[in-house]
Write an enzyme that holds these catalytic residues in place. Structure first.
Site, PDB file in Angstrom:
ATOM      1  N   GLU A 105       0.874  -1.177   0.000  1.00  0.00           N
ATOM      2  CA  GLU A 105       0.000   0.000   0.000  1.00  0.00           C
ATOM      3  C   GLU A 105       0.905   1.219   0.000  1.00  0.00           C
ATOM      4  O   GLU A 105       1.647   1.437   0.951  1.00  0.00           O
ATOM      5  CB  GLU A 105      -0.905  -0.002   1.242  1.00  0.00           C
ATOM      6  N   CYS A 138      -1.498   9.239   3.633  1.00  0.00           N
ATOM      7  CA  CYS A 138      -1.448   8.835   2.229  1.00  0.00           C
ATOM      8  C   CYS A 138      -2.694   9.313   1.506  1.00  0.00           C
ATOM      9  O   CYS A 138      -2.709   9.450   0.299  1.00  0.00           O
ATOM     10  CB  CYS A 138      -1.314   7.333   2.136  1.00  0.00           C
TER      11      CYS A 138
HETATM   12  P1  NAP Z   1       8.887   4.556   4.099  1.00  0.00           P
HETATM   13  O1  NAP Z   1       9.987   5.514   4.270  1.00  0.00           O
HETATM   14  O2  NAP Z   1       8.731   3.859   2.798  1.00  0.00           O
HETATM   15  O3  NAP Z   1       9.060   3.464   5.258  1.00  0.00           O
HETATM   16  C1  NAP Z   1       8.108   2.452   5.465  1.00  0.00           C
HETATM   17  C2  NAP Z   1       8.786   1.257   6.118  1.00  0.00           C
HETATM   18  O4  NAP Z   1       9.697   0.653   5.188  1.00  0.00           O
HETATM   19  C3  NAP Z   1       9.613   1.623   7.340  1.00  0.00           C
HETATM   20  O5  NAP Z   1       9.448   0.632   8.324  1.00  0.00           O
HETATM   21  C4  NAP Z   1      11.014   1.632   6.776  1.00  0.00           C
HETATM   22  O6  NAP Z   1      12.010   1.441   7.742  1.00  0.00           O
HETATM   23  C5  NAP Z   1      10.941   0.458   5.826  1.00  0.00           C
HETATM   24  N1  NAP Z   1      12.032   0.387   4.846  1.00  0.00           N
HETATM   25  C6  NAP Z   1      12.802   1.400   4.366  1.00  0.00           C
HETATM   26  N2  NAP Z   1      13.709   0.925   3.492  1.00  0.00           N
HETATM   27  C7  NAP Z   1      13.507  -0.414   3.402  1.00  0.00           C
HETATM   28  C8  NAP Z   1      14.131  -1.458   2.673  1.00  0.00           C
HETATM   29  N3  NAP Z   1      15.142  -1.237   1.830  1.00  0.00           N
HETATM   30  N4  NAP Z   1      13.664  -2.712   2.826  1.00  0.00           N
HETATM   31  C9  NAP Z   1      12.637  -2.982   3.650  1.00  0.00           C
HETATM   32  N5  NAP Z   1      12.023  -2.028   4.391  1.00  0.00           N
HETATM   33  C10 NAP Z   1      12.444  -0.759   4.262  1.00  0.00           C
HETATM   34  O7  NAP Z   1       7.473   5.235   4.436  1.00  0.00           O
HETATM   35  P2  NAP Z   1       7.141   6.211   5.642  1.00  0.00           P
HETATM   36  O8  NAP Z   1       7.916   7.458   5.460  1.00  0.00           O
HETATM   37  O9  NAP Z   1       7.251   5.513   6.932  1.00  0.00           O
HETATM   38  O10 NAP Z   1       5.580   6.457   5.391  1.00  0.00           O
HETATM   39  C11 NAP Z   1       5.105   7.380   4.466  1.00  0.00           C
HETATM   40  C12 NAP Z   1       4.692   6.722   3.173  1.00  0.00           C
HETATM   41  O11 NAP Z   1       3.733   5.701   3.428  1.00  0.00           O
HETATM   42  C13 NAP Z   1       4.001   7.670   2.224  1.00  0.00           C
HETATM   43  O12 NAP Z   1       4.478   7.466   0.929  1.00  0.00           O
HETATM   44  C14 NAP Z   1       2.527   7.274   2.333  1.00  0.00           C
HETATM   45  O13 NAP Z   1       1.754   7.599   1.213  1.00  0.00           O
HETATM   46  C15 NAP Z   1       2.631   5.825   2.537  1.00  0.00           C
HETATM   47  N6  NAP Z   1       1.403   5.290   3.144  1.00  0.00           N
HETATM   48  C16 NAP Z   1       0.506   4.614   2.369  1.00  0.00           C
HETATM   49  C17 NAP Z   1      -0.681   4.132   2.910  1.00  0.00           C
HETATM   50  C18 NAP Z   1      -1.671   3.352   2.106  1.00  0.00           C
HETATM   51  O14 NAP Z   1      -2.523   2.685   2.691  1.00  0.00           O
HETATM   52  N7  NAP Z   1      -1.620   3.382   0.797  1.00  0.00           N
HETATM   53  C19 NAP Z   1      -0.937   4.359   4.255  1.00  0.00           C
HETATM   54  C20 NAP Z   1       0.000   5.058   5.023  1.00  0.00           C
HETATM   55  C21 NAP Z   1       1.165   5.505   4.457  1.00  0.00           C
HETATM   56  P3  NAP Z   1      12.849   2.694   8.345  1.00  0.00           P
HETATM   57  O15 NAP Z   1      11.874   3.540   9.046  1.00  0.00           O
HETATM   58  O16 NAP Z   1      13.795   2.018   9.252  1.00  0.00           O
HETATM   59  O17 NAP Z   1      13.488   3.383   7.194  1.00  0.00           O
END
Ligand code: NAP
Ligand code: MG
Length: 525
Positions: free
Chosen positions: A287, A321
């Site tokens: 997502e 999001c």
């Molecule tokens: P993010 O930076 O992509 O991080 C999400 C998760 O992925 C974190 O636990 C992060 O760990 C982990 N991660 C980072 N690099 C990784 C890798 N190489 N391999 C595996 N895992 C990895 O997202 P965010 O900043 O937390 O959240 C914001 C984003 O989420 C926005 O783009 C938003 O639109 C999206 N979102 C979407 C929905 C939906 O339902 N569509 C809902 C909520 C949020 P670290 O924190 O340790 O880097």
């Protein structure tokens, strides 16, 4: 068998208990402050585990000098051990009758409900949500526990008698869990999304390794503690706090992982999907982000539209999001609408310490988001006109946290970066159109397709919108959030296009099936 949404603030308001709501939250704030010196372990196979790389300080975005807890810098080795434990425990958990599994999640919902104010207060420190948004996040987590329990029971564990292609064939369809799932969650709904994804995987009989966002690990730890209190056996849920580049990479590369459920940014999601399909194609539920439009037509009730747009763009500082980042407004009402929108935002979107009850908008999540805000505001000034905001808030104690102004920018070219990419900040771009056809063309001119809204009192316009909009979650005239605020069992939440890999919404009827594979069983008599 019924499901009911938790809706704490709504219910307490209805029962004329708003004062009690504030009292409970304020007391909880004082209580959680006393927990800030806690050192939290990781949990593998039911045991506390401390990382060989040591721990890190978790700070609050409200004030970067305040530490709210110490968490483990989990390693790839920790992730490997967690996966091994989840694999070992899979056989027994997957064969546990679903009714028995459901009881644990229903109990967890009750425990979470009892602790909701403390959880909400801690969340405010964890990611900067104000009390109303924080309690809604906790409520949503409770809803996921209850709703997925309800779905398991309603579908009788997803076992179905099939037809009889030949008279002597007795055929059954059984949905079975895959094995060990990695659950990787984002910072912005640190309890709701973490609970929802984890519950989806576990209630269907899988075991998991959970890795929360490094900015917001505390809610995942609280969720773990609640699941254990509810009776979840050792090793069904393993929790490894650690960075994406170490723990995350191990989870998405390890051959013993059967599936990944991820919510987060598009770039990370794409990488995970590529990894999960690089050799054996494995299930991968991602997502991702959005670039959500709200259309305001000449036939809109302006006061409704103003509130709906402002709440959607600036609720939790645009870090949803589902937040509105593109306002598409009809030319003939634009001036009046924008005037009202600016006035509403100035009056209601008060920026400050989100533990205070009058605060609408707390800080953005971290230094990077704080720096990005300056970068995009400068870009907006250069290539368009900022008609509201555009600055960091640096008065008094606010300079210790990551506070910025709600920002509206007009007159950007349609292909501009601010109109095309997800910023995840309280920055909304205004686009002016002549008619609905043009509005829909522009609304759909994005790679994303998560949420969208329209404000109109005209049924034909509404129908045209629903018929043409390319998005998974759509709303007409929703004042509480023109494109935000989906409720479990009401608005299944999932994206189209680049916003999701499966197109099935969380909190909807088709979510759980994604964590299982079908086996047809035929007995010839
Ligand atoms: P993010 O930076 O992509 O991080 C999400 C998760 O992925 C974190 O636990 C992060 O760990 C982990 N991660 C980072 N690099 C990784 C890798 N190489 N391999 C595996 N895992 C990895 O997202 P965010 O900043 O937390 O959240 C914001 C984003 O989420 C926005 O783009 C938003 O639109 C999206 N979102 C979407 C929905 C939906 O339902 N569509 C809902 C909520 C949020 P670290 O924190 O340790 O880097
Ligand atoms: Mg991030």
């Amino acid at each position: 068998m019924v499901f009911k949404n938790e809706r704490t603030f709504f219910e307490m308001t209805k029962a004329k208990k708003v004062e009690l709501f504030h009292k409970k939250y304020d007391e909880a704030v004082e209580k959680v402050k006393k927990t800030f010196s806690t050192h939290y372990p990781n949990y593998i196979d039911g045991k506390e585990v401390f990382s060989s790389d040591g721990e890190y300080e978790v700070i609050t975005p409200i004030n970067k000098s305040i530490v709210i807890g110490y968490c483990q810098k989990g390693t790839a080795e920790d992730a490997k051990r967690a996966i091994a434990s989840a694999k070992e425990r899979f056989y027994k958990w997957s064969r546990t009758p679903y009714q028995q599994r459901v009881k644990i999640f229903q109990k967890a919902a009750k425990i979470m409900s009892q602790k909701k104010f403390e959880l909400a207060a801690l969340m405010t420190f964890d990611n900067g949500k104000n009390r109303y948004e924080a309690i809604a996040d906790v409520d949503e987590a409770i809803d996921f526990l209850n709703f997925y329990s309800y779905l398991m029971l309603k579908n009788k564990g997803f076992v179905n008698k099939m037809g009889k292609p030949f008279p002597n064939e007795d055929c059954t369809s059984v949905l079975k869990p895959y094995g060990v799932w990695a659950v990787i969650s984002p910072f912005n709904f640190p309890l709701a999304i973490t609970t929802g994804m984890s519950t989806g995987a576990m209630i269907t009989g899988n075991t998991i390794v959970l890795k929360p966002a490094s900015d917001t690990p505390l809610m995942a730890i609280k969720f773990y503690e609640i699941m254990r209190e509810a009776g979840l056996p050792d090793g069904v849920m393993n929790l490894v706090v650690g960075s994406g580049s170490t723990v995350g990479e191990e989870l998405i590369s390890n051959p013993d992982i059967a599936g990944v459920v991820f919510t987060g940014s598009r770039s990370v999601g794409k990488r995970i999907f590529a990894k999960m399909t690089s050799d054996i194609v494995k299930p991968c539920i991602t997502e991702l982000g959005g670039k959500n439009p709200i259309i305001v037509t000449s036939k809109a009730k302006l006061n409704k539209a103003i509130e709906g747009v402002a709440r959607s763009a600036f609720g939790f500082g645009g870090q949803k999001c589902s937040a509105c980042s593109r306002l598409i407004v009809f030319e003939d009402i634009k001036e009046k609408f924008i005037e009202g929108l600016i006035q509403w935002t100035k009056e209601k979107v008060i920026v400050g310490d989100p533990t205070k009850k009058e605060i609408f908008m707390g800080p953005v999540i971290n230094q990077k988001a704080y720096d990005d805000f300056v970068h995009y505001s400068d870009l907006a000034k250069k290539d368009g006109n900022i008609i509201l905001g555009g600055n960091r808030c640096e008065e008094n104690e606010l300079r210790n946290g990551f506070f910025v102004e709600p920002t509206i920018v007009d007159n950007l070219p349609l292909n501009h970066e601010i109109i095309k990419t997800e910023l995840f900040l309280p920055i909304m771009a205004v686009i002016t159109v002549k008619n609905l056809e043009e509005a829909l063309k522009i609304a759909n001119d994005t790679e994303y397709g998560l949420t969208a809204g329209i404000f109109t009192e005209n049924a034909k316009e509404r129908e045209y919108f629903f018929d043409h909009i390319e998005a998974g979650v759509t709303y007409c005239n929703r004042t509480v959030g023109g494109s935000t605020g989906a409720m479990v069992n009401g608005q299944p939440f999932g994206g189209w296009k680049a916003s999701s890999s499966t197109g099935k919404g969380a909190g909807g009827l088709y979510y759980l099936q994604q964590f299982m594979r079908e086996q047809s069983q035929t007995i010839v008599k």
